[in-house]
Design an enzyme around this catalytic site. Structure first.
Site, short mmCIF file in Angstrom:
data_model
loop_
_atom_site.label_atom_id
_atom_site.label_comp_id
_atom_site.label_asym_id
_atom_site.label_seq_id
_atom_site.Cartn_x
_atom_site.Cartn_y
_atom_site.Cartn_z
N GLY A 59 0.78 -1.24 0.00
CA GLY A 59 0.00 0.00 0.00
C GLY A 59 0.81 1.28 0.00
N ASP A 117 -4.72 1.97 11.12
CA ASP A 117 -6.14 1.71 11.35
C ASP A 117 -6.29 1.11 12.76
OD1 ASP A 117 -8.87 1.36 10.83
OD2 ASP A 117 -8.59 -0.47 9.69
N LYS A 145 -6.76 6.52 10.87
CA LYS A 145 -8.17 6.45 11.30
C LYS A 145 -8.15 6.21 12.80
CE LYS A 145 -9.88 3.73 7.48
NZ LYS A 145 -10.54 2.46 7.13
P1 IMP Z 1 -4.23 -2.07 10.81
O1 IMP Z 1 -3.33 -3.24 11.01
O2 IMP Z 1 -5.66 -2.35 11.21
O3 IMP Z 1 -3.74 -0.78 11.38
O4 IMP Z 1 -4.42 -1.90 9.25
C1 IMP Z 1 -3.46 -1.53 8.42
C2 IMP Z 1 -3.72 -2.08 7.05
O5 IMP Z 1 -5.11 -2.31 6.78
C3 IMP Z 1 -3.28 -1.06 6.06
O6 IMP Z 1 -1.91 -1.19 5.77
C4 IMP Z 1 -4.18 -1.33 4.88
O7 IMP Z 1 -3.61 -2.32 4.05
C5 IMP Z 1 -5.46 -1.86 5.48
N1 IMP Z 1 -6.51 -0.80 5.58
C6 IMP Z 1 -7.04 -0.28 6.69
N2 IMP Z 1 -7.97 0.65 6.40
C7 IMP Z 1 -8.01 0.72 5.05
C8 IMP Z 1 -8.77 1.52 4.11
O8 IMP Z 1 -9.61 2.37 4.46
N3 IMP Z 1 -8.52 1.29 2.80
C9 IMP Z 1 -7.61 0.38 2.35
N4 IMP Z 1 -6.87 -0.37 3.18
C10 IMP Z 1 -7.08 -0.21 4.52
#
Ligand code: IMP
Ligand code: MG
Length: 200
Positions: A59, A117, A145
């Protein structure tokens, strides 16, 4: 012969991805401006340091490319691949698909990710990086977020705070699509309605 290059406005072909998007959240101009600001900040903070940027695949590719090409600092670049195995479960076990290659011992590591996230990914990545004994670890994310945070983790550099919406573009995907959009857009809820709960 009519040239499509000369066509303007309504005669331009309708781009197929438009139907999946609700609206543009962050424009190309806003992205470019903010990335420049971040590079200026990084240049101040990492001046004279031994910097290794560790980017999390996939990403970050577009954000990273824009960020590093404006960064006038000597640096090394490496990548870590992380995939959420069995996506669709909130527990979403993380699997490393690419390990760190460079030696970061005693160096400054700047981890670059697309979005913070729940914080699970970065928490895990930072834990792995610590085992390589860098001097310090800082985190830079394009988006954050705050509403969905589960893990206690803080980014040192954040491009934009965004509400709890599923976004795509500028590297971010939905089911591996839309990464190539030049802006950050909000995906229509209908587009991911079929997605199992927790995949976000
Ligand atoms: P976390 O481990 O929940 O913090 O998520 C991180 C990963 O989730 C990011 O590197 C993204 O690949 C994916 N992700 C979280 N939210 C989104 C979004 O709104 N759009 C696309 N990918 C997301
Ligand atoms: Mg993703």
């Amino acid at each position: 012969m009519a040239s499509s290059r000369n066509q303007k406005g309504p005669s331009r072909p309708i781009t197929p991805w438009r139907g999946d998007l609700d609206r543009i959240l962050i424009t190309e101009v806003q992205l470019a401006r903010r990335v420049r600001q971040l590079t200026r900040q990084l240049e101040k903070d990492f001046a004279g340091r031994d910097l290794v940027i560790v980017s999390i695949l996939s990403g970050t590719v577009i954000f990273l490319a824009d960020l590093v090409r404006h960064l006038s600092l000597p640096l090394k670049l490496d990548f870590i691949g992380v995939s959420s195995y069995g996506a669709g479960t909130e527990s979403g076990e993380l699997v490393f698909t690419k390990q760190l290659r460079l030696d970061v011992r005693g160096r400054d590591v700047l981890v670059v990710d697309d979005i913070l996230d729940t914080g699970r990914t970065l928490k895990r990545v930072v834990a792995v990086l610590r085992t390589h004994k860098p001097q310090r670890i800082k985190i830079c994310v394009l988006l954050e977020k705050k509403a969905r945070r589960v893990e206690k983790i803080r980014a040192d550099y954040v491009g934009f705070q965004i509400p709890d919406l599923f976004v795509v573009g500028y590297g971010l995907d939905f089911a591996e699509r839309h990464r190539n959009l030049p802006f950050v857009g909000v995906l229509k809820p209908e587009a991911y309605k079929s997605m199992p709960p927790g995949i976000r």
